[in-house]
Structures are given as C-alpha cells and as structure tokens.
Design an enzyme around this catalytic site. Structure first.
Site, PDB file in Angstrom:
ATOM      1  N   HIS A 521       0.833  -1.209   0.000  1.00 27.62           N
ATOM      2  CA  HIS A 521       0.000   0.000   0.000  1.00 27.62           C
ATOM      3  C   HIS A 521       0.867   1.260   0.000  1.00 27.62           C
ATOM      4  CE1 HIS A 521      -3.627   2.367   1.417  1.00 27.62           C
ATOM      5  NE2 HIS A 521      -2.645   3.170   1.796  1.00 27.62           N
ATOM      6  N   GLU A 522       1.794   1.322   0.941  1.00 29.01           N
ATOM      7  CA  GLU A 522       2.634   2.517   1.034  1.00 29.01           C
ATOM      8  C   GLU A 522       3.563   2.648  -0.166  1.00 29.01           C
ATOM      9  OE1 GLU A 522       1.765   4.639   3.055  1.00 29.01           O
ATOM     10  OE2 GLU A 522       0.531   3.380   4.347  1.00 29.01           O
ATOM     11  N   HIS A 525       1.874   4.487  -2.949  1.00 29.71           N
ATOM     12  CA  HIS A 525       2.031   5.938  -2.817  1.00 29.71           C
ATOM     13  C   HIS A 525       3.398   6.377  -3.353  1.00 29.71           C
ATOM     14  CE1 HIS A 525      -1.560   6.967  -0.632  1.00 29.71           C
ATOM     15  NE2 HIS A 525      -1.284   6.190   0.408  1.00 29.71           N
ATOM     16  N   GLU A 551      -5.459   7.981  -2.445  1.00 26.91           N
ATOM     17  CA  GLU A 551      -5.326   6.591  -2.008  1.00 26.91           C
ATOM     18  C   GLU A 551      -5.543   5.575  -3.134  1.00 26.91           C
ATOM     19  OE1 GLU A 551      -4.274   5.638   0.878  1.00 26.91           O
ATOM     20  OE2 GLU A 551      -4.311   7.589   1.888  1.00 26.91           O
ATOM     21  N   HIS A 652      -5.521  10.814  12.299  1.00 26.21           N
ATOM     22  CA  HIS A 652      -5.806  11.141  10.903  1.00 26.21           C
ATOM     23  C   HIS A 652      -6.547  12.476  10.779  1.00 26.21           C
ATOM     24  CE1 HIS A 652      -4.742   7.018   9.793  1.00 26.21           C
ATOM     25  NE2 HIS A 652      -4.803   7.388   8.542  1.00 26.21           N
ATOM     26  N   ILE A 653      -7.509  12.720  11.654  1.00 30.59           N
ATOM     27  CA  ILE A 653      -8.333  13.922  11.484  1.00 30.59           C
ATOM     28  C   ILE A 653      -7.952  15.058  12.430  1.00 30.59           C
ATOM     29  CG2 ILE A 653     -10.246  12.534  10.619  1.00 30.59           C
ATOM     30  CD1 ILE A 653     -11.734  13.094  13.248  1.00 30.59           C
ATOM     31  N   PHE A 654      -7.188  14.769  13.486  1.00 31.01           N
ATOM     32  CA  PHE A 654      -6.817  15.831  14.419  1.00 31.01           C
ATOM     33  C   PHE A 654      -5.336  16.199  14.372  1.00 31.01           C
ATOM     34  CE2 PHE A 654     -10.680  14.051  16.497  1.00 31.01           C
ATOM     35  CZ  PHE A 654     -11.481  15.174  16.338  1.00 31.01           C
ATOM     36  N   ALA A 655      -4.534  15.393  13.701  1.00 31.24           N
ATOM     37  CA  ALA A 655      -3.111  15.731  13.573  1.00 31.24           C
ATOM     38  C   ALA A 655      -2.591  15.344  12.197  1.00 31.24           C
ATOM     39  CB  ALA A 655      -2.299  15.029  14.659  1.00 31.24           C
ATOM     40  N   GLY A 657      -4.005  15.084   7.669  1.00 28.38           N
ATOM     41  CA  GLY A 657      -4.683  15.823   6.613  1.00 28.38           C
ATOM     42  C   GLY A 657      -6.068  15.332   6.272  1.00 28.38           C
TER      43      GLY A 657
END
Length: 751
Positions: A521-522, A525, A551, A652-655, A657
């Site tokens: 997966h990575e 990217h 993704e 993911h959502i607080f630290a 994008g």
C-alpha cells in the site's frame, strides 16, 4: 499507451536506500506544504557565523536528504536564515508584480510568477519538512523544542504568502487572460489550485477578519502538535511488567522475545522470551499479539482498556484538545463564508458532500446485515468454545476471531509469518513493479547505475515506540521538478512499524500477510511520487491531486497481495528453509479473503461518518465523545465501551490531513478496485503476461505519471475508458448482491 511510452518505462531504474532501525535519522519523510511570512522580526540569534550549506545539512543542495549529519541544533539556525531570505524574496516578488500590474491590464506571464514562487515554496518547505519528519521518526526534546520555536514563525510566513494581494491579483489576471485556455492543462490546474488555496487561506478577508483567521490558524497548528505529542507520550508512558509465565501463555514467541528485550532495556538484564520478565506496551507489535493470542483474559482486558482510552486522561488528555480543534475549525470556516468546516474541506475535493454521504449510506446498508450475521456466528462459536463465557467482551473479540478463522479455514496468521520474511516481501514487491510498469528497483550501493534513474525510495520498516509515531505512511522528501537545466529526481520515504528482526540477528522481521499488504500500500504511494512525469512541483507526484483521490494508487497495489497468486508466491517463502507456501494453505487464504468483510466495512463507514458529523454540525458546547457514541449506535453492530475514547487518538483527522476527509479511503477504494479489475478483463486475465504488461504500462502512464496535472476523474477515464463503478469493490469484498456483474448500477456509480 503508445509503444514509445512502453519503451521509456522499460529503461527506468528506481533506486532504493534501505534504512536500518539504528539509522533512522539517516534518511526519511514529510509533506511539502506551500505557502509562507511578512512583517515578522527575528532576534539576532546567530551567535556563531550564519549557517551555510557546508556547516548545516538542512541547507545543503544535494540529491538526497543528509539525515545522517542532521541534528536538532541545526533546525533553528537553518530555518531562521531561510525565513529571512524568503521574506526578502517575497517582498521582491510583490514589488515586481505590483509595478507590472499597475502599468497595464496585461497579465504577468506564468513563468514570471510561478518560477520564483515555486522556488520560494521549496526553499522553505523542504528543510521544514525534513525537521518535522525527524521529529516524527526520531522524537526527542531537541526536535520538539526546535519545532515549537519555529512553528509560529513558519506559520506567519505561510499566512503572509497565502494572503499576498499582489500574487493573488497576478494569478487572477493570468486566469482571466485570453491565453489561459491555451495553456497546458497542468499549468491551468496549478493556477486554479493556487487561487483556491489562497481563497481558503484568507486572501479575500479584510484586515480585521484576516487577523482573526490567522490567529485561529496558529492556534490550530499548536493544538494539532499538542494532540500528536499527547498520543505519542501516552503510548510511550504506558507499560506493564509481567513476571508470571502463566499470564503470557499463548502469546507468540516473537512477541515475548520483543517484550523481554524491552525489559532488558528497562534494567532487567536476565530477561528472556522463555522466563521473562516481559515488558508489555501499547505498541502495535505487542498489543496485537496479546489481544489475539493471550489466554489470560484479564491481561487482554488490561491492554484493551488502556488502548481504547489512550490519551484521554492525565497530562496527555486530548478530550479538551479535540473539542477546541473542532470549535476553531468551525470559526475559521465561517470566516471564509462556509457554513461549516466540512463544506470548506469539500471545496478542494474530488467528491461532493452528497456523493460521499450516498456512498457511505450505501456501504452501511450493504455491510450491516452481513456484520450482524458475522457477529452472531462469532458469539455462537465463542460460547461453544468456552461454556463459561456468558458475554463476549471487546477484549475477547480478536481472540475468538482468530480461533474462528483457524477453525473455518485452518489458518493461523501467526504461524504463517514464517512464510513472509520482510526481505522476501520487499523483493516480491520490486518484482511486481518491474512486471507491471517496466521499472527496475535496485538497492543503491553508490555505484553509477547503467539505466536511467528516475527516483529514489528510502525505507524505515521497524517499530520504535519510544521515538516514532505509530502507523505506516509514505512521505515525499524531494519532489521532481526542474530548476534551470537541472532536473531534481523525486525522493520518497516509506515508514512502517513492523516487528523488528530478532535481537540475535538470526531471524528476520516476519510479517503477517496483512502487514505485507500494508507495505505494498505505502509503496503504491511511493510509486505515484517517483514515477511522475510532471516537472513542476505543484503537480508533481501526489502534489495537486485532490485529497480523496490520493489513495487510489496505494490501494491498487495492495490488491495484488490480496488477489494475485503469482505476486504472493514471489515472496511467500519460509525464512529458514526457502520452502514455498503450501498450495493448500494459499487456497484457504483465498477463501478467507472476505472473512468478516461486513464488520471491516462497517468500521470504515463509522470512522468516515463520525469525521463528517464532527465537521458538519459541531456546535460550541457539544461533547465530541457523545457525538462519537451516537454515530456508533447508528452504524456499528458492536458498540464501544462507555469509557472508550477513540477520538483522543484519531490522529488522521486531528493531527493529519484527513479532517472531513477520512471517507477518502472508501472513495478511493471504489476507483482502485475498478482499476485492478481492468487486469482481469480481456486477454487471459491475471495470468496473461502480455495483457498484464500492456495494462500496467497504461496505468503507469496515466494514474502514476500525471500527478495533479489532470483532474483525477479524467485520469481514471484515460486509463479505464469509462467512469468508475463500485461493482468490483463489492465483488472483491464478498459483498456484491447475488448475480451482480461489473455493470452493477449503484448510487455511487459515475464518481
């Protein structure tokens, strides 16, 4: 794809630079940001002569990051100098633009504006990204102090650059010129993206509102950093020393060896895998094995409760941080004229809010009945296996899921690790890259390669819970771009948290098949970053791609582990004997591919929906924890514990994008599954080498090569010849309605 493109790809070479667990700060990570500061005053901090390329590695103009030579004390001098230089350059650019725009109605040329602007982005973004990267993989008081010192200054620079009226007016003039439609598509997207970014960055606000907006932005940046530090510190602080061998019964030997090694580091010099003591932590390499295999139910409960309440108490409590982030995001969105933060987020996404809700609702409707049946099956199995079990608690689920999988398919995921040694998985991944895209991946040894080198990948595979944040990610380090006659080759980093090799050096890191999928997966990217053919950094690699489309390439490559026998057998070899994975075992793995697919899907739907709910309707005074519980009641079959605080570690959502964008994983998965299905159609399917090669080269020349220079929906059509449908995703997940085909029509079709 034309034969010319195929020939070009056949000659490419991608170099990989391995990074050992002891060399981590040598080579690795971070995201390019893009805007930057005015009117700030710098204290005279250079007690020594100002840093230079020779004395400070963060300033070095070299092809690969000089992490081996970089220290925390390099950060402040390097960034201070770059910020001073950038401020002067920004004033020069603004003065030039103002003078030229005042002379006539003619627009400034694209090159006059974007060439110095992109150089400005790189001059600040690259060293700042390096510093933040090192903090995330080699955390220390020195790096924390450096980031805390520099971050306010960097943010001010980005704000001033983002809100520059002369630059905005020049971009607007270019976009309105008669020649704009004749520009290459990539350049049009760069200009349009710049205009949107500046709108979202507050360029249209009056001075009072701009001042408030900038204050909110600085506060949000600080809160995000605090959130991340709390998660890392809370995970690092929790540990449990076990002396009783009965308590660790059932836990795999590799995990016990790792726990004993941690105990040694903590002062227990005689610790061993067989006799202990064992130091348990919340690092995934220990938490997973305990929850899945520990026979001691109370031990499973201890670790589960600690993990599900991570960063929700004491000095590392993120509850107030989460609420404040949501409050300030809402205020910031309102200042920009949006009713809520989600609408602001969707302004720069591929999907619309309505499309996303439709997709998530459909996935929930499809997955929930299946998940309910799966849960009933698990409960019946667990009670049959243990007649004394009156209730299946959350800390029991992984334990009995593994046993159920073993009973149904004869698969023990832990025992199968011996067939997936990390070095062999890497070789198999590189082999697939050559088969699909014609790209040869070689370990860099310093010698001059014979083929054309197109990029570099640095790899940091192993867990270091005391200094490295959890998870797995790819980060761009250097973006492909041209500066004069020089072509900068792209550099990407793969960062994972796999179990490290045995301390005695005799056993390599042994992965689960799921962890092998994570690596692929990575690397997907990374391939999109290094195989780009764009030469302008704003749309090179993953830059400029709508966030909910980033993704696609990663999940596409992951499918080759899940669904292609040849790929699996390219690396599935016993680490000590070289024996291939037994055929019967592979057949059972194929059958188990969709095991508990409904529950897995619901988990992703829940995360996507709670993210949207928090950013669509959040009001001052609301309790985010209660919002999370209400969404769980609606979506999930198995409700979380009352004291569970998953939002406190939802980085993911607080630290990261993914604020109001976590749905991107499911959105992209529709397209990635459809893309993979193209290899099954026509020719002889996955077994047809010529067909695979032809489709793979087409994927490389579209999905990987075009970066942000073309709308992702158009790029997908370039590759597939049509708009995507969710039929392949539902089929691969085992969730497709009976009789469904690739032509299945759903609400999400045509995304």
């Amino acid at each position: 794809m034309t034969p010319i493109v195929a020939t070009v790809f056949a000659t490419l070479l991608l170099q990989v630079w391995p990074v050992s667990s002891r060399q981590v700060l040598r080579q690795l990570q971070l995201v390019v940001e893009g805007v930057a500061l005015r009117g700030s005053s710098f204290a005279k901090i250079f007690e020594k002569p100002p840093p230079t390329e020779e004395t400070n590695p963060l300033l070095a103009s070299i092809d690969l990051p000089a992490f081996a030579a970089t220290r925390p004390e390099h950060a402040v001098p390097a960034m201070t100098l770059r910020l001073q230089q950038a401020e002067a350059e920004l004033r020069r650019i603004e003065a030039y633009l103002s003078a030229n725009l005042a002379k006539s109605d003619a627009s400034v040329s694209y090159d006059e504006l974007m060439t110095p602007l992109e150089q400005l982005y790189v001059s600040i973004g690259q060293p700042w990204d390096f510093v933040n990267h090192l903090k995330s993989v080699k955390d220390s008081p020195g790096y924390r102090e450096a980031v805390e010192t520099l971050q306010p200054k960097v943010i001010v620079f980005y704000q001033n650059l983002s809100q520059s009226k002369p630059i905005y007016n020049a971009l607007l003039r270019i976009s309105e010129s008669p020649d704009f439609a004749k520009m290459p598509e990539a350049r049009r997207r760069i200009v349009e993206g710049e205009l949107l970014d500046r709108k979202l960055g507050g360029v249209g606000l009056d001075s009072t509102k701009a001042e408030e907006f900038n204050k909110l932005q600085r506060q949000l940046s600080d809160l995000s950093m605090t959130f991340s530090n709390h998660v890392l510190d809370a995970r690092k602080a929790w540990n449990l020393t076990i002396n009783d061998a009965v308590r660790v019964k059932g836990i795999p030997e590799r995990a016990l060896a790792a726990a004993a090694d941690l105990a040694k580091q903590g002062g227990h010099q005689d610790a061993s895998a067989a006799k202990g003591p064992w130091l348990m932590t919340l690092d995934g390499t220990l938490l997973g094995p305990v929850l899945t295999y520990a026979q001691d139910r109370s031990l499973r409960e201890q670790l589960f409760r600690a993990s599900t309440t991570l960063a929700s108490s004491g000095k590392d409590n993120n509850e107030e941080v989460v609420a404040k982030i949501l409050e300030l995001r809402q205020k910031q969105a309102e200042l920009l004229g949006y009713p809520n933060y989600a609408e602001k987020s969707f302004a720069s996404k591929m999907a619309t809010r309505e499309q996303v809700h439709s997709l998530l609702d459909e996935m929930q409707a499809t997955g929930k009945p299946i998940a309910e049946a799966e849960d009933k099956e698990l409960l019946e199995f667990a009670q049959h296996a243990d007649e004394k079990l009156s209730k299946l608690e959350p800390w029991d689920r992984s334990f009995y899921i593994e046993k159920l999988s073993n009973q149904k398919y004869g698969i023990d995921a832990e025992q199968l690790r011996v067939y997936f040694p990390y070095p062999e998985v890497v070789k198999g991944m590189f082999s697939l890259t050559e088969r699909l895209f014609g790209v040869t991946v070689k370990h860099a040894d310093g010698a001059s390669p014979r083929a054309k080198v197109v990029g570099h990948v640095l790899m940091d595979p192993y867990s270091r819970p005391s200094e490295k944040r959890s998870g797995a990610w790819m980060q761009p380090l250097v973006t492909r771009r041209t500066e004069g006659e020089k072509l900068w080759l792209p550099v990407a980093a793969l960062v994972m948290n796999f179990p490290p090799p045995a301390a005695d050096g005799k056993t390599p890191s042994l992965l689960s098949l799921g962890e092998a999928g994570t690596l692929f997966h990575e690397f997907g990217h990374a391939l999109q970053h290094v195989l780009t053919q764009q030469n302008e950094s704003s749309v090179s690699g993953i830059n400029g791609i709508e966030w909910d489309a980033v993704e696609i390439a990663s999940q596409f490559l992951e499918y080759w582990v899940e669904l292609d026998r040849r790929t699996v057998y390219s690396f599935a070899k016993h680490y000590s004997t070289g024996e291939a994975l037994p055929e019967a075992t592979y057949q059972q793995l194929e059958k188990a591919h969709t095991f508990r697919a409904g529950s897995s899907l619901l988990g992703q739907v829940y995360l996507g929906k709670v993210d949207l709910r928090l950013h669509e309707k959040f009001e001052l005074g609301e309790d985010p924890v209660e919002i999370g519980k209400s969404v769980a009641d609606e979506v999930l079959v198995v409700k979380p514990l009352p004291e569970s605080r998953p939002l406190c570690s939802f980085s993911h959502i607080f630290a990261g994008g993914y604020a109001a964008g976590y749905y991107s994983y499911q959105w992209s998965k529709v397209l990635s599954a459809d893309a993979f299905s193209a290899f099954e159609e026509g020719g002889g399917g996955l077994g047809d080498d010529a067909h695979t090669r032809e489709v793979g080269r087409r994927f490389a020349s579209t999905m990987l090569a075009l970066g942000g220079g073309r709308d992702p929906g158009k790029v997908f059509k370039d590759f597939r010849g049509r708009a995507p449908t969710p039929a392949a995703l539902l089929r691969y997940s085992g969730l497709a309605p009976v009789g469904a085909t690739n032509g299945t029509s759903t609400k999400a079709q045509g995304v």
